[in-house]
Design a protein around this motif. Structure first.
Motif, mmCIF file in Angstrom:
data_model
loop_
_atom_site.group_PDB
_atom_site.id
_atom_site.type_symbol
_atom_site.label_atom_id
_atom_site.label_comp_id
_atom_site.label_asym_id
_atom_site.label_seq_id
_atom_site.Cartn_x
_atom_site.Cartn_y
_atom_site.Cartn_z
ATOM 1 N N GLN A 64 42.342 32.686 35.406
ATOM 2 C CA GLN A 64 41.118 32.909 36.171
ATOM 3 C C GLN A 64 41.422 33.874 37.316
ATOM 4 O O GLN A 64 42.415 33.701 38.024
ATOM 5 C CB GLN A 64 40.588 31.590 36.708
ATOM 6 C CG GLN A 64 40.385 30.552 35.607
ATOM 7 C CD GLN A 64 39.462 29.420 36.021
ATOM 8 O OE1 GLN A 64 38.285 29.424 35.699
ATOM 9 N NE2 GLN A 64 40.000 28.454 36.744
ATOM 10 N N LEU A 66 40.021 36.753 40.518
ATOM 11 C CA LEU A 66 39.060 37.432 41.397
ATOM 12 C C LEU A 66 39.557 38.862 41.499
ATOM 13 O O LEU A 66 40.650 39.104 42.037
ATOM 14 C CB LEU A 66 39.020 36.783 42.783
ATOM 15 C CG LEU A 66 38.320 37.595 43.892
ATOM 16 C CD1 LEU A 66 36.878 37.923 43.537
ATOM 17 C CD2 LEU A 66 38.374 36.851 45.228
ATOM 18 N N MET A 211 35.793 36.749 38.240
ATOM 19 C CA MET A 211 34.860 37.378 39.188
ATOM 20 C C MET A 211 35.263 38.812 39.389
ATOM 21 O O MET A 211 36.449 39.099 39.587
ATOM 22 C CB MET A 211 35.009 36.746 40.564
ATOM 23 C CG MET A 211 34.512 35.395 40.686
ATOM 24 S SD MET A 211 32.968 35.451 41.592
ATOM 25 C CE MET A 211 32.799 33.700 41.763
ATOM 26 N N CYS A 224 35.959 31.055 45.138
ATOM 27 C CA CYS A 224 36.943 31.123 44.053
ATOM 28 C C CYS A 224 38.086 30.139 44.281
ATOM 29 O O CYS A 224 38.503 29.435 43.365
ATOM 30 C CB CYS A 224 37.500 32.539 43.916
ATOM 31 S SG CYS A 224 36.293 33.732 43.365
ATOM 32 N N MET A 228 38.202 27.683 41.156
ATOM 33 C CA MET A 228 38.943 28.291 40.051
ATOM 34 C C MET A 228 40.414 27.905 40.140
ATOM 35 O O MET A 228 41.159 28.391 40.986
ATOM 36 C CB MET A 228 38.759 29.817 40.085
ATOM 37 C CG MET A 228 37.318 30.216 39.796
ATOM 38 S SD MET A 228 36.864 31.861 40.366
ATOM 39 C CE MET A 228 37.869 32.901 39.309
ATOM 40 N N LEU A 231 43.870 30.315 40.376
ATOM 41 C CA LEU A 231 43.298 31.627 40.717
ATOM 42 C C LEU A 231 44.360 32.699 41.010
ATOM 43 O O LEU A 231 45.327 32.449 41.716
ATOM 44 C CB LEU A 231 42.410 31.460 41.961
ATOM 45 C CG LEU A 231 41.784 32.731 42.522
ATOM 46 C CD1 LEU A 231 40.715 33.275 41.583
ATOM 47 C CD2 LEU A 231 41.171 32.457 43.902
ATOM 48 N N ARG A 233 44.352 36.637 42.523
ATOM 49 C CA ARG A 233 43.527 37.677 43.130
ATOM 50 C C ARG A 233 44.147 39.035 42.909
ATOM 51 O O ARG A 233 45.353 39.204 43.108
ATOM 52 C CB ARG A 233 43.367 37.415 44.625
ATOM 53 C CG ARG A 233 42.236 36.442 44.878
ATOM 54 C CD ARG A 233 42.052 36.242 46.342
ATOM 55 N NE ARG A 233 43.107 35.391 46.849
ATOM 56 C CZ ARG A 233 43.133 34.951 48.105
ATOM 57 N NH1 ARG A 233 42.205 35.314 48.943
ATOM 58 N NH2 ARG A 233 44.102 34.155 48.492
#
Ligand code: ADP
Ligand code: ADP
Ligand code: MG
Length: 241
Positions: A64, A66, A211, A224, A228, A231, A233
């Protein structure tokens, strides 16, 4: 590792998260079926953009993310390639990928790009157009002959709010939130509540969220972090928080 960091630096890629795979240098480094690579080349693309280099291998692992990258940097293909690879071919299981966009115009563009990148696979990529038609077309007791849904949140939530719900999202494996900064700013409360309803409907165990955003927004990042698991990023260019 030092070489990987150097490659990220020259591509302006920043990552925050555990065990992030190496960015892909070329389309051939994407661990996807050959037809997708052919379709990328048919689009006239020669090499992946920085966001594609890092987001594609992460999403192929089912991570997952961002992803923040400037407008025009190829975010659409960055999420479409892993979705097309994951869904393999058309099935009669209803929507298995859901892409939320802030505007219908953007939804149409994304639908078109999805058609080009999945050429030859026969996916049915839908947009909710007429709400009356949608109520019969997406009836959970119907044929379920569609694979990917690209939509604004409003129409989708209208269908979900029917009793019984006018659409099933129980087979959604990938939920993409595109232009997340815009969606979250359009009446902060409003979209959050819609997103909660959508998440409740996407109750598949395999559901993952990605995202995409042009800017880094603390509000989006916070959502997030809370929603999530695992996560990662990715930011392309300067951190503008
Ligand atoms: P963003 O969502 O980041 O604003 P888009 O996904 O709309 O950007 O892509 C912007 C343009 O770049 C589109 O015309 C798209 O077809 C093109 N594009 C995407 N990936 C590549 C690539 N790897 N090489 C060249 N052009 C690309
Ligand atoms: P807070 O949760 O205190 O409001 P932020 O949401 O602003 O803080 O940032 C949370 C984390 O995101 C911090 O660890 C920060 O270092 C990191 N961060 C800030 N800007 C960016 C960016 N542009 N890209 C990726 N991570 C960022
Ligand atoms: Mg975009």
């Amino acid at each position: 590792q030092e070489q990987i960091n150097h490659y990220r630096n020259v591509n302006n890629i920043t990552v925050v998260g555990r065990h992030v795979p190496e960015p892909c240098k070329s389309f051939n480094d994407f661990n996807v079926d050959e037809d997708i690579i052919e379709n990328l080349k048919t689009c006239g693309f020669e090499e992946p953009t920085p966001i594609q280099k890092q987001a594609v291998p992460l999403m192929l692992e089912g991570r997952q993310i961002l992803a923040c990258a400037p407008t025009g940097s190829g975010k659409t293909a960055a999420f479409l390639v892993p979705i097309i690879d994951a869904l393999k071919g058309p099935q009669r299981q209803g929507f298995r990928a859901l892409i939320l966009c802030p505007t219908r115009e953007l939804a149409k563009q994304t639908q078109r790009e999805c058609g080009r990148l999945s050429e030859g696979r026969g996916f049915r990529v839908h947009i909710i157009s007429k709400i009356k038609k949608a109520l019969t077309q997406y009836n959970p007791n119907g044929s379920q002959k569609y694979d990917i849904l690209v939509t604004t949140p409003n129409r989708l939530c209208y269908l979900l709010k029917q009793d019984p719900p006018g659409i099933s999202l129980r087979n959604v494996e990938w939920l993409i939130i595109d232009e997340a900064d815009k969606l979250f700013e359009s009446g902060v409360r409003g979209f959050r509540e819609q997103l909660n309803d959508i998440l409740k409907a996407c109750d598949n165990q395999k559901r993952k969220i990605a995202m995409f955003s042009a800017t880094y927004t603390p509000v989006v990042a916070k959502w997030c972090v809370h929603n999530m698991k695992g996560l990662v990023r990715i930011t392309i260019g300067h951190r503008n928080a």
